[in-house]
Design a protein around this motif. Sequence first.
Motif, PDB file in Angstrom:
ATOM      1  N   ALA A   1      -4.747   4.019  -4.201  1.00 32.07           N
ATOM      2  CA  ALA A   1      -5.086   4.033  -2.774  1.00 32.07           C
ATOM      3  C   ALA A   1      -6.573   4.298  -2.559  1.00 32.07           C
TER       4      ALA A   1
ATOM      5  N   ASP B   1      -5.110   0.741   3.432  1.00 30.17           N
ATOM      6  CA  ASP B   1      -5.623   1.714   2.462  1.00 30.17           C
ATOM      7  C   ASP B   1      -5.791   3.096   3.102  1.00 30.17           C
TER       8      ASP B   1
ATOM      9  N   LYS C   1       0.815  -1.207   0.000  1.00 25.86           N
ATOM     10  CA  LYS C   1       0.000   0.000   0.000  1.00 25.86           C
ATOM     11  C   LYS C   1       0.855   1.265   0.000  1.00 25.86           C
TER      12      LYS C   1
ATOM     13  N   LEU D   1      -9.452   1.549  -1.347  1.00 23.43           N
ATOM     14  CA  LEU D   1     -10.145   1.820  -0.088  1.00 23.43           C
ATOM     15  C   LEU D   1     -11.652   1.693  -0.296  1.00 23.43           C
TER      16      LEU D   1
END
Length: 245
Positions: free
Chosen positions: A172, A57, A22, A176
């Motif tokens: 990202a 995330d 991540k 998420l």
Amino acid sequence: MEVSLTSWILASLAAFVIGMSKAGIKGIAVINVTFMALAFGAKESTGMVVPLLVLADVFAVIYYHRHTQWSYVFKVLPWMVVGLIIGVFTGKDLPEDVFKIGMATIIIITVFMMFWWDRKKVKTVPSHWTFSSFIGIIAGFTTMVGNLAGAFSNIYFLAMRLPKNHFIGTAAWLFLIVNIIKLPFHIFVWETISQESLVLNLKLLPGIFLGFFVGIRIIKLINEVFFRKMILALTALGAILIMTG
């Protein structure tokens, strides 16, 4: 939940790898999936990983949010949701060997296509909706079934010619949102997330934080050209690991 020492070690390594992934070291997600499957079993681990991914995330969004390119998120997100829903109802009973071989084959073919495209003198970014829809549906399906959509999102963002930080920041936010959408399906439909597994997730949080910190340090040392080559190489390696795992 009784957890052996071996399972703790594997799960902690998986959390560390999730953090690194991540932070921007894309293409290594297959490693954490493998470690968690070895620690807790294939099906159970799919749900157990999702809260860890959401936590990682959040770190990524906080750190890279200023680089997010929302137009690319909106292009692929609806198709990922479609693929995710397909995965909810068909992926649960899909033979694992068929899934692994099919997915790995598609990834390897696409990586070779990207490599060939990178060597072309004239580069045209694929803009037709069929490209984002195809990648999105496969990514959505694979993220629900095995938390392995990273390879397809890597290919999509590389094809869009996103610079390193834009690539990481956009991915990202995309993941998420997608991983939050997955949560209720794992809780109520597949029943792979429980109160006990959430407690375990909290205990693995330091591993994610450490992996994210290390990943950020590494990614700052990588230039744009090397970053692109690294992503392609790690994605291809991940596909091979999926096929042989």
